[in-house]
Write an enzyme that holds these catalytic residues in place. Sequence first.
Site, PDB file in Angstrom:
ATOM      1  N   GLY A   1      28.823  -0.460  76.394  1.00 22.46           N
ATOM      2  CA  GLY A   1      28.673   0.404  77.569  1.00 22.46           C
ATOM      3  C   GLY A   1      27.240   0.882  77.742  1.00 22.46           C
TER       4      GLY A   1
ATOM      5  CB  CYS B   1      27.362   9.884  71.172  1.00 24.63           C
ATOM      6  SG  CYS B   1      28.527   8.676  71.735  1.00 24.63           S
TER       7      CYS B   1
ATOM      8  CG  HIS C   1      34.011   0.831  71.472  1.00 25.45           C
ATOM      9  ND1 HIS C   1      34.034   2.055  70.867  1.00 25.45           N
ATOM     10  CD2 HIS C   1      32.928   0.836  72.284  1.00 25.45           C
ATOM     11  CE1 HIS C   1      33.001   2.774  71.281  1.00 25.45           C
ATOM     12  NE2 HIS C   1      32.313   2.058  72.140  1.00 25.45           N
TER      13      HIS C   1
ATOM     14  CB  THR D   1      24.277 -17.403  71.850  1.00 19.15           C
ATOM     15  OG1 THR D   1      23.113 -18.228  71.906  1.00 19.15           O
ATOM     16  CG2 THR D   1      25.506 -18.267  71.598  1.00 19.15           C
TER      17      THR D   1
END
Length: 395
Positions: A72, A325, A201, A237
């Site tokens: 995110g 966070c 997640h 990738t």
Amino acid sequence: MRKIIYMDNNATTSVAPEVFEAMSPYLTELYANPSSMYSFAGEVGRAVTKARSQVAQLINAQETEIVFTSCGTESDNAAIRGVLEAFPSKKHIVTTRVEHPAVLNLAKRLEKKGLSVTYLSVDRQGMLDLEELREAITESTAVVSVMYANNETGTVFPIEEIGSIVKEKGSLFHCDAVQAVGKIPLDMQRSQIDILSLSGHKIHAPKGVGALYVRRGTRCRPFIVGGHQEKGRRGGTENVASLVGLGRAADLAAAYMQKENTFVRDLRDTLQHRLFEYVPDTLLNGHPEHRLPNTLNVSFGYIEGEAILLMLDEYGICASSGSACTSGSLEPSHVLRAMGIPYTAAHGSVRFSLSVYNTLEEIESTAKMMKQIVKRLREISPFNAESDFAPTKKM
Ligand code: PLP
């Protein structure tokens, strides 16, 4: 491992068993680079295409409008920086004081580099003043970045009204929908959002995978420049197994949407009622109605949220104070402070965020545990009724 009661789903979620199962072949036998020429790689490439279509379906977008990212935070950075690069003459952005640090800290960084930023205020329930938004947008506004739903309180912004104002004023609308995706229905065909961030997640996919919805025709330069992956919109990738997981999680989220808005909402409401019934001097943080169905943020007067969390942890109950966070810092949450929640009440806040994997039994035992914990902590608390805790909302 001892049994835990997990109520911190806004921080992260468990990987759903179906997601793990879908991913597993891409971590073992199906390891080819999807860009390679041989048919072995073609099979892997088709899995990525399928995942893109599953994510697009969850938000009713076109497959070509989905760009995979690593999380995110990357999606938020890619959106804002990408638009700023596409409109170099526009040196202003509008955001809110309650965004996730993925947007807020980027905005502060951009300010240091000479950009001007307007931070919109919120009221006591975490709601924006739409007139303030209208006045903030000028001809030099490159992008308005407003979240769909707040990670700490669950307050859901009136996104369609915000979108109409942003369009009327001729700017671009980026929406951080990391917490809203999978919890409430989103429909990009009917929305005015130009760019939307989501993260794996938070919806039972693994950590380290996300996506950006970019409405067809929207000018947004690539943030990560490298190979030609994602049609040149994001080099690197592909993290195939995680993309497959994100796709499967998107399917599951669509299938569980009804349950999220009935069963999970009922669990959350039961927890809310029990807490207000068992514990005096509690305060609901966030909007009572316009709120994510899984989120409950409550302040308990005269005690610290961190102390509550530590005691809950002794019983294997996982919750959070502030956002995952920002916890770890002693400052009370920037979101609660922006809402004008008094200092000690902000310090005494706990966020419970549920998922379809929670049960009524877990809710009942958590509520009972909270009753004892708050009582014990209040007995030893240095704060008292004279402090600035001000319960205004009793259930
Ligand atoms: N935006 C919001 C609203 C969030 O809640 C979070 C994570 O908590 C993020 C962005 C960042 O997402 P990620 O952890 O995938 O980088």
